[in-house]
Write an enzyme that holds these catalytic residues in place. Structure first.
Site, PDB file in Angstrom:
ATOM      1  N   HIS A 260       0.805  -1.220   0.129  1.00  0.00           N
ATOM      2  CA  HIS A 260      -0.177  -0.345  -0.183  1.00  0.00           C
ATOM      3  C   HIS A 260       0.592   1.222  -0.139  1.00  0.00           C
ATOM      4  O   HIS A 260       1.860   1.377   0.629  1.00  0.00           O
ATOM      5  CB  HIS A 260      -0.759   0.220   1.339  1.00  0.00           C
ATOM      6  CG  HIS A 260      -2.315   1.417   1.009  1.00  0.00           C
ATOM      7  ND1 HIS A 260      -2.831   1.292   0.717  1.00  0.00           N
ATOM      8  CD2 HIS A 260      -1.761   2.287   2.013  1.00  0.00           C
ATOM      9  CE1 HIS A 260      -4.217   2.351   1.284  1.00  0.00           C
ATOM     10  NE2 HIS A 260      -3.172   2.662   1.556  1.00  0.00           N
ATOM     11  N   ASP A 262       0.376   5.460  -0.619  1.00  0.00           N
ATOM     12  CA  ASP A 262       0.199   6.627   0.264  1.00  0.00           C
ATOM     13  C   ASP A 262       0.245   7.486  -1.138  1.00  0.00           C
ATOM     14  O   ASP A 262       1.304   7.540  -1.283  1.00  0.00           O
ATOM     15  CB  ASP A 262      -0.667   6.907   1.480  1.00  0.00           C
ATOM     16  CG  ASP A 262      -1.489   6.012   2.391  1.00  0.00           C
ATOM     17  OD1 ASP A 262      -2.268   5.343   1.895  1.00  0.00           O
ATOM     18  OD2 ASP A 262      -0.879   5.726   3.127  1.00  0.00           O
ATOM     19  N   ASP A 372      -8.038   0.823   2.805  1.00  0.00           N
ATOM     20  CA  ASP A 372      -7.326   2.179   3.119  1.00  0.00           C
ATOM     21  C   ASP A 372      -8.481   3.367   3.593  1.00  0.00           C
ATOM     22  O   ASP A 372      -8.048   3.936   4.033  1.00  0.00           O
ATOM     23  CB  ASP A 372      -6.237   2.328   3.572  1.00  0.00           C
ATOM     24  CG  ASP A 372      -5.497   3.038   4.540  1.00  0.00           C
ATOM     25  OD1 ASP A 372      -5.761   2.770   5.915  1.00  0.00           O
ATOM     26  OD2 ASP A 372      -5.106   3.857   3.909  1.00  0.00           O
ATOM     27  N   HIS A 577      -6.965   8.746  -0.699  1.00  0.00           N
ATOM     28  CA  HIS A 577      -8.019   8.886   0.653  1.00  0.00           C
ATOM     29  C   HIS A 577      -6.761   9.872   1.963  1.00  0.00           C
ATOM     30  O   HIS A 577      -7.798   9.160   2.834  1.00  0.00           O
ATOM     31  CB  HIS A 577      -8.308   7.701   0.742  1.00  0.00           C
ATOM     32  CG  HIS A 577      -7.015   6.457   0.810  1.00  0.00           C
ATOM     33  ND1 HIS A 577      -6.830   6.313   0.339  1.00  0.00           N
ATOM     34  CD2 HIS A 577      -6.462   6.356   2.098  1.00  0.00           C
ATOM     35  CE1 HIS A 577      -5.184   5.350   0.514  1.00  0.00           C
ATOM     36  NE2 HIS A 577      -4.795   5.566   1.311  1.00  0.00           N
TER      37      HIS A 577
END
Ligand SMILES: [Zn+2]
Length: 1022
Positions: A260, A262, A372, A577
């Site tokens: 993951h 971001d 997430d 996000h």
């Protein structure tokens, strides 16, 4: 073959085995102490630091100065490049040779001008393998470059990792040398560690745990760390244990590598580009050695970055995508927030994402991937299905503070009834390590035991990147089918969902939104970002509508395809996000606001070009209406002398009209009363405004209904203490409600700014504190069913929350909130823990509280946080968290909200249309004096909203129009157009024509059937 039995003391046997592999205790004589053999210093290390992120080509041209291990470099966000020259001893022939590199920050190894591997202590990557088995003919003199970014996997937070970054932090290399790596020791260590973990995880109740205990104890007996020839016997014992198989019914864990990243969070966008490079090149390296290894990877934007910045790596990725090992997932441009983007924005996330994946890799993703994100809109199932996606994976609802979500595998049913197969990996993580604990948790936490016997397990360091390691792969490989543990397969989203679909007969259905009972502050934090998002969504809407109309009138018009794609992608990027929710550092906020400025600047130019073309660039003033209904509104224009003036204009739907002399209408009257209060009315509404700007009364004249509750005031500003438990920018806790304080300090009492006619304006200001003030204009326009509150706040608070309240004379157990392409209801009471957990909720342009035949709507132009408790409607305005951005929301804010009482239902009272009107200003243009009002499109019923008009992606000379049913009912609508349309076809949200469904064009238009909240897209061939 086992040794004599000893006392069956579980603790001593277990601890004995743990100490045998400990990296702290007994390393002089245990197995761990043998992991590395000989070592040798590097020939030379030299460095060069710079504040910007430069390419390898540029960096390698710089002057490098000698560097001693331990010296510091930095500060935060700088990059230090190292030139490392090394000479492998010839005596190491036959050995595995590593460059051991332990440093702060995140590093990339470059060799022969190519990125080859990421190195990050936090991500358990401190070795670059120079040779797996050194041969005489291999080059022994090697030069590599190491690019060290001065930030960790999780940025550079001060104090706590979500603290604002420490700009002065310095970095160093602690260890850099050549080492011989004993692979056989590593393998045996993994055997030991797995068995020890099995003993611990299975606990004292399971006899299988004891089998592991005795096995690992015997392995210690057999293994002499100083004698590698003893390793085989110990390894064979472990192998025997791992090979004892399960029965057929055992739960199956589908493992997939993941990382993951971001797209921006505790580090800026630019660093994410390098995070992708470091993480993915490491993944490719693992794939070369592990042909079964599967890695799932989302976010088209990140692929696009890697394509531009690391083209060599990108072609390797393409190669492994073809082989089915590197699997692009998700279908969206970024992993966007699931609440705040508009319906059309969500469609564009998929449109840009899926088209990118199809162009680069030759297929569309079949699953939506949002592990997430802070809640999931009830309209997502329909949007997914419209974009060729029927599967959904997340795990974030495991973060719920109050209620435990009851399913791991289920059908999620959206607002319109669309269903998608949904899976929450039961391990409640998207960054597992392949440990026994992860496997056991995955089985135990499965909420659908007996219904679903397959689960996902995503392994690899994540959030800040990093990804899987060889060790994780080795762990999972050992326990593919080991009695007592779930079966483990290296899988893919497709394999998992196909299996879940096959066995779906007993699965339950969850209907409506997936509300995250946490992070509710993210509807409000970083108000400028929210404002930028809304403003740019409306601007790009208008640019597309206006450009499409020009295109229809003049086929030589150059529809700005490329520019629009660029601006949309910027807007979509900021919907990531941790950006639109406001949970990012100040550097990211600055980037985001700069992108909004770019969109506004360039979008305004495009809009002007299009509207000028529409108005034929005449000398008279006209107005352009991008919305699909006729509007009659007061607008600000200029008189013949160039002075600001007001005009009441009528504009047809999706069309334009010249500004004519003001037409007759009931004027607004403004009367100051003896007691200092002011009465304002426009024939529809009458309000009494107190000296402090609150509303004493708001009356709907025709029905003589008072909207404001007795003995209280509307437009009441209130302040709360806002100190969450940890996640500062993210969380507002329920207990903040107990700290409510009205803002009562009047700085400037109410006074008349504009005394009526077409517009009445009152103004006042309040003092919140020594540093913070509110100045507001209360605006009543002729012919307008709502009162606008144009607000300016000077905000310099700390851990405070500003809201505005309207206690209204309405009794209803549920309030309605606009969401993407529709609306939904949430309770106004707090009966159950599920109701209580929704004390702060999100909505888009409006919320409404209605009883039979009367209601009040609260509209806004850039806010997303609401709460309606009993009869009080509250709009959340500003927060003041201090982490991860120490200056979040400090400064001047401008926003507008409006209050609209109405008879009948909100549907019949056109609340939805009013909220659109507030958000989409009529745009002025220059037109020929003889311009006649012109409408391009109209829809026969207010229930159906023509949301989007744009040029089709792949077809010049074709438009895509998108409509949705907004009232929540089944309806037939006629879409009429003044344009010449040759053919019309239904298409999906990716604009793929459905050749089985032509739309019927008659002289009146195109007749369309809608079910509640249905989205319909048409391809119009001009
Ligand atoms: Zn994330």
């Amino acid at each position: 073959m086992y040794h004599q039995p000893v006392l069956k003391n579980r603790r001593t046997l277990l601890e004995r085995a743990e100490k045998f592999v400990s990296d702290i205790y007994f390393t002089d004589c245990n197995l761990r102490g043998r992991l590395y053999g000989d070592s040798c210093p590097l020939e030379s290390v030299a460095s060069f630091s710079c504040p910007t992120r430069v390419s390898f080509a540029e960096a390698s041209q710089q002057t490098f100065t000698p560097y001693q291990v331990g010296e510091t470099f930095g500060p935060t966000w700088w990059t230090c490049w190292f030139k490392v020259m090394l000479e492998i001893p010839t005596t190491w022939e036959g050995k595995e040779v590593h460059l051991l590199w332990e440093s702060d920050g995140e590093a990339m190894v470059w060799r022969d001008g190519q990125p080859v591997q990421g190195l990050t202590k936090d991500g358990e990557k401190t070795c670059y393998i120079l040779s797996e088995c050194l041969k005489n003919e291999e080059p022994h003199s090697v030069t590599v470059y190491v690019e060290v970014a001065c930030n960790g996997l999780f940025g550079a937070g001060k104090g706590t990792f979500i603290g604002a970054p420490d700009p002065d932090k310095m970095y160093s290399v602690q260890r850099a040398e050549l080492v011989v790596f004993n692979r056989d020791v590593r393998e045996l260590l993994t055997d030991f560690e797995m068995l020890v973990d099995i003993v611990k995880e299975l606990g004292e109740e399971e006899q299988r745990g004891y089998q592991a205990l005795f096995t690992v104890n015997e392995m210690v007996n057999l293994c002499d760390p100083s004698d590698p020839s003893s390793f085989t016997k110990a390894h064979m014992l472990a192998h025997k244990f791992f090979s004892q198989k399960n029965g057929d019914s055992q739960h199956c864990v589908h493992t997939m590598g993941h990382c993951h990243i971001d797209t921006a969070w505790l580090w800026p966008y630019e660093e994410t580009i390098r995070k992708c490079g470091r993480s993915w090149v490491t993944v490719i390296g693992l794939m070369e050695k592990n042909p079964e290894f599967v890695f799932t990877c989302s976010q088209a934007q990140q692929f696009q970055w890697v394509k531009s910045w690391y083209p060599g790596l990108f072609s390797e990725i393409q190669h492994y995508v073809k082989k089915g090992q590197f699997i692009p997932v998700g279908g969206t441009w970024v992993e966007m927030d699931g609440n705040l983007p508009s319906g059309e924005s969500m469609v564009r996330q998929f449109l840009q994402g899926q088209r990118f994946f199809n162009q680069e890799f030759g297929f569309y993703c079949r699953e939506f991937w949002l592990p997430d994100t802070f809640g999931y809109s009830a309209q997502l199932p329909q949007i997914m299905q419209g974009c060729g996606i029927s599967n959904f994976l997340t795990q974030k609802l495991s973060w719920n503070l109050v209620n435990t979500f009851p399913h791991s595998t289920f059908f999620w049913e959206g607002l319109d009834g669309s269903k998608v197969l949904t899976h929450f990996p039961p391990g409640n993580s998207y960054g597992m390590k392949g440990n026994i604990e992860d496997l056991v948790k995955t089985v135990k936490n499965n909420k659908d035991k007996g219904r679903a016997n397959h689960s996902a397990l995503l392994f690899g360091f994540g959030d800040g990147g990093g990804g899987p390691t060889q060790l994780m792969l080795d762990r999972l490989d050992r326990v593919r089918d080991t009695d007592g543990l779930p079966r483990v397969v290296m899988s893919s989203p497709d394999k998992l969902f196909t299996q879940l679909q096959t066995d779906s007969a007993l699965l339950c259905t969850w209907s409506g939104e997936l509300f995250l009972e946490l992070h509710n502050g993210t509807y409000t934090t970083q108000a400028q970002i929210k404002c930028g998002n809304r403003q740019c969504e409306t601007l790009l809407h208008d640019v597309e509508v206006a450009s499409s109309l020009v295109l229809c009138r003049d086929r030589t018009f150059n529809y700005p395809v490329e520019k629009l794609q660029e601006l949309w992608r910027l807007l979509l990027l900021n919907q990531f996000h941790d950006v639109i929710p406001g949970s990012c550092i100040e550097l990211v906020v600055k980037d985001a606001l700069r992108y909004y400025e770019d969109i506004v600047r360039d979008g305004t130019v495009l809009l002007r070009e299009a509207t000028e073309a529409l108005g034929s660039k005449g000398t008279s003033t006209g107005v352009f209406n991008s919305l699909p209904w006729e509007r009659c509104e007061v607008i600000q224009t200029q008189d013949s002398a160039g002075k600001p003036a007001l005009a009441l204009v009528h504009v047809p739907s999706v069309g334009l009209s010249p500004v004519k002399d003001t037409q007759t209408v009931t004027p607004v009257s403004v009367t100051v009363q003896a007691n200092g209060t002011v009465v304002m009315e426009n024939g529809i509404l009458r309000t009494v405004v107190n000296k402090d700007g609150t509303l004493a009364s708001l009356c709907l004249i025709e029905s003589n209904r008072e909207a404001i509750s007795d003995n209280v005031q509307g437009n009441q500003f209130v302040m709360f203490h806002d100190v969450p438990l940890y996640w500062d920018a993210w969380d507002v806790m329920d207990y903040h409600l107990q700290t409510r304080k009205p803002v009562l300090n009047v700085e400037n009492p109410i006074h008349v700014v504009s005394s009526g006619g077409l517009r009445g304006v009152l103004s006042f200001s309040l003092r919140i504190s020594e540093q913070s003030t509110i100045t507001q204009k209360i605006v009543m326009d002729a012919n307008c069913p709502y009162i606008k509150f144009e607000t300016e706040v000077m905000w310099a608070e700390s851990h405070k929350f500003l809201k505005v309240e309207f206690p209204v004379q309405v009794r209803s157990s549920a309030a309605t909130y606009e969401i993407q392409f529709g609306h939904l209801q949430r309770p106004t009471h707090r009966n159950t823990s599920w109701d209580w957990a929704r004390f702060e909720v999100w909505g888009h342009k409006w919320a409404d509280l209605s009883e039979h035949n009367f209601g009040v709507a609260l509209l806004n132009d850039c806010k997303y946080g609401y709460s309606v408790h009993k009869n009080t409607m509250t709009l959340s305005l500003l927060r003041a968290p201090k982490a991860p951005d120490a200056n979040a929301d400090m400064g001047i804010h401008h926003f507008t909200y409006a209050i609209m009482p109405h008879t009948g239902s909100f549907q019949d009272a056109s609340v939805i249309q009013s909220a659109y009107n507030l958000n989409f200003p009529l745009r002025l243009l220059q037109c020929a004096p003889d311009t006649v009002p012109w409408s391009a499109f109209s829809v026969s019923t207010e229930a159906v909203i023509l949301e989007t008009i744009k040029q089709a992606e792949d077809r010049e000379g074709a438009l895509v129009v998108r409509l949705y049913e907004s009232h929540g009912g089944s309806v037939t609508a006629m879409l009429s157009t003044a344009l010449t349309v040759k053919e019309a076809w239904h298409c999906d949200l990716l604009e793929r024509q459905d050749s089985t469904r032509p739309a019927d064009i008659t002289s009146e238009g195109i007749a369309l059937k809608f079910s509640p909240f249905q989205i319909v897209s048409l391809l119009l061939i001009l």
